[in-house]
Design an enzyme around this catalytic site. Structure first.
Site, PDB file in Angstrom:
ATOM      1  N   HIS A  82     176.693  -8.267  17.725  1.00  0.00           N
ATOM      2  CA  HIS A  82     176.247  -8.748  19.266  1.00  0.00           C
ATOM      3  C   HIS A  82     176.800  -9.603  19.793  1.00  0.00           C
ATOM      4  CE1 HIS A  82     174.505  -8.656  22.625  1.00  0.00           C
ATOM      5  NE2 HIS A  82     174.512  -9.693  22.390  1.00  0.00           N
ATOM      6  N   ASP A 161     163.291  -3.747  28.413  1.00  0.00           N
ATOM      7  CA  ASP A 161     163.937  -4.225  28.888  1.00  0.00           C
ATOM      8  C   ASP A 161     164.246  -5.153  30.459  1.00  0.00           C
ATOM      9  OD1 ASP A 161     165.060  -7.329  27.894  1.00  0.00           O
ATOM     10  OD2 ASP A 161     167.594  -5.870  28.216  1.00  0.00           O
ATOM     11  N   ARG A 168     163.315 -10.976  35.460  1.00  0.00           N
ATOM     12  CA  ARG A 168     163.610 -12.614  35.186  1.00  0.00           C
ATOM     13  C   ARG A 168     165.087 -12.651  36.685  1.00  0.00           C
ATOM     14  NH1 ARG A 168     165.494 -11.344  29.308  1.00  0.00           N
ATOM     15  NH2 ARG A 168     166.395 -13.644  29.651  1.00  0.00           N
ATOM     16  N   SER A 183     165.001  -9.657  24.218  1.00  0.00           N
ATOM     17  CA  SER A 183     166.033  -8.851  25.112  1.00  0.00           C
ATOM     18  C   SER A 183     167.151  -8.826  24.512  1.00  0.00           C
ATOM     19  CB  SER A 183     166.155  -9.936  26.439  1.00  0.00           C
ATOM     20  OG  SER A 183     167.502  -8.400  26.953  1.00  0.00           O
ATOM     21  N   LYS A 187     167.666  -4.834  21.926  1.00  0.00           N
ATOM     22  CA  LYS A 187     168.022  -3.518  21.887  1.00  0.00           C
ATOM     23  C   LYS A 187     168.932  -3.715  20.878  1.00  0.00           C
ATOM     24  CE  LYS A 187     169.489  -5.502  25.681  1.00  0.00           C
ATOM     25  NZ  LYS A 187     169.919  -6.912  26.926  1.00  0.00           N
TER      26      LYS A 187
HETATM   27  N1  URA Z   1     171.255 -10.899  27.812  1.00  0.00           N
HETATM   28  C1  URA Z   1     170.462 -10.008  27.403  1.00  0.00           C
HETATM   29  O1  URA Z   1     170.975  -8.362  26.876  1.00  0.00           O
HETATM   30  N2  URA Z   1     169.535 -10.140  27.785  1.00  0.00           N
HETATM   31  C2  URA Z   1     169.446 -11.571  28.071  1.00  0.00           C
HETATM   32  O2  URA Z   1     168.292 -11.864  28.310  1.00  0.00           O
HETATM   33  C3  URA Z   1     170.276 -12.398  27.977  1.00  0.00           C
HETATM   34  C4  URA Z   1     171.742 -11.674  28.184  1.00  0.00           C
END
Ligand code: URA
Length: 433
Positions: A82, A161, A168, A183, A187
């Site tokens: 990632h 999320d 947020r 977050s 994923k």
């Molecule tokens: N990318 C994400 O998936 N979540 C975040 O909080 C910030 C960047």
């Protein structure tokens, strides 16, 4: 349990229990906790933080808020990577082909681009017919058979999320490290791989501006991954100038293809090699960095990495002729060479600004709904540290509409010169585990 008491607890800087975090995420997912109370807790977390244990518990609860992909039917170790996002970041395209040509299985779910950063899915979709919407079964079959698949999200991964991120975004709580880490990692965990390599970028074109902040985020994410049984490592990498030479979808596909043929730019090739070394060791394909590098070099020089890319494109319905001859990828109407107006050593290139300029050409989206023009973008002819004379070629612009004077002015403002030589920065700052 009353949510008000949970807010009160975090407000007074106490650690939340597993049950309290689960109660929060259940309430976010089923809509039973009102947005104003969730927002209050987010702000309390922004100010008071979370322990490593709380952050891992949060990531796990978020992961379980929706579908969780089970890749256990695919033999061997399944790897994932990632990137926190940057300008010209086409790493997944080249790296995926390189590591799978060495025998690692890469099962990757990617995202789309927004603002100054591009998205892997958009880049892949510049190849005619390339299908990113595989079913979970098709995804697993492809990873089993050819060892490589890059797709969009299947099923409903981490619905908590989506809700939390939206809140947020409007409550100035995006930049809390435990919230970012949980977050991203929720994923990754829901995508089902055994190993995770995080490319945490720092610099002007990155989410984290300083090396210190990038390290804090990487450390928080590694702790989550390792606590939840995934071999997780991170690279801290420079995003103070675009990665490689290209920004823009088809241009980046072309550069990724050149790289897996051994003809890519130095910084991008080095980033892929470093990432590949770590991933091959995480996946027990190689025992040492040196062994891994040799395997990667051999995958490139033998043409196997390139073959692997062709196999993925073919398996996902893409037009392989456009990979064999990249001139068949979408081409812009106009090509304009931008020549240097000043002389000197390039001391800085404002990468975020270049990403925004590419977006204005049509290579990226200002809002989620915007269409993408695959053909347009920028090809850099100069990098930080280069000595430039007036009139030297700085960059080639691929565009479908006339360049506006403001665009040209902003373009020239992105290059900063120095009279004295400037050290080039290494692309990989540090590796953390
Ligand atoms: N990318 C994400 O998936 N979540 C975040 O909080 C910030 C960047």
């Amino acid at each position: 349990m009353r949510f008000l008491d949970i807010i009160e607890k975090k407000k007074t800087n106490q650690e939340l229990t597993k049950e309290e975090i689960q109660f929060w995420i259940d309430g976010v997912t089923d809509g039973s906790i009102p947005d104003y109370q969730i927002s209050a807790l987010l702000m309390a977390i922004l100010f008071n933080g979370m322990s490593e244990e709380e952050t891992a518990t949060l990531a796990e609860a978020m992961m379980n808020s929706g579908d969780v992909i089970d890749l256990s039917s695919i033999p061997g170790i399944k790897a994932d990577k990632h990137s926190t996002g940057g300008v010209g970041d086409k790493t997944s395209l080249a790296l995926g082909a390189m590591v799978s040509a060495c025998g690692l299985k890469l099962a990757k779910m990617s995202g789309r681009g927004l603002g100054h950063t591009g998205g892997t899915l958009d880049k892949l979709e510049s190849i005619e017919g390339f299908n990113i919407f595989l079913t979970e079964e098709e995804f697993k079959k492809q990873v089993s058979e050819i060892g490589l698949a890059i797709i969009g999200q299947t099923g409903e991964l981490v619905p908590a999320d989506k809700k939390l991120y939206a809140l947020r975004d409007v409550t100035a709580t995006v930049d809390a490290i435990p919230l970012i880490a949980s977050s991203i990692m929720s994923k990754k965990l829901a995508s089902g791989s055994n190993t995770i390599l995080l490319d945490v970028k720092y610099g002007e074109g990155a989410f984290m501006h300083t090396v210190e902040d990038a390290k804090k985020l990487a450390t928080a994410m590694i702790s989550i991954g390792n606590r939840l049984g995934r071999n997780t490592m991170a690279m801290i990498t420079d995003m103070n100038q675009p990665l490689g030479n290209t920004i823009g979808n088809a241009l980046e596909v072309e550069e990724a293809v050149e790289t897996i043929k051994g003809e890519g730019p130095k910084d991008f090739t080095e980033l892929c090699m470093c990432a590949g070394e770590i991933m091959l060791m995480q996946g027990n394909v190689a025992n040492t960095k040196e062994e891994a590098r040799k395997m990667l070099e051999e995958a490139i020089s033998s043409g196997r990495a390139y073959e692997k890319f062709l196999q993925m494109v073919e398996a996902q319905g893409g037009n392989v002729e456009q990979i064999k001859n990249t001139k068949l990828l979408p081409q812009s109407k106009f090509v304009t060479e931008m020549k240097a107006k000043e002389a000197g050593y390039i001391s800085n290139i404002h990468s975020q600004q270049l990403g925004i300029l590419a977006m204005h050409l049509g290579a990226g989206r200002a809002t989620k709904e915007d269409p993408i023009n695959y053909a347009v973008g920028l090809k850099m002819n100069s990098k930080k540290g280069d000595k430039i004379a007036q009139g030297d070629l700085l960059c080639t612009v691929y565009h479908d509409e006339e360049l506006k004077p403001e665009w040209i002015e902003h373009f020239y403002d992105t290059f900063i010169y120095s009279e004295t030589p400037v050290d080039a920065i290494p692309i990989v700052e540090e590796i953390l585990k």
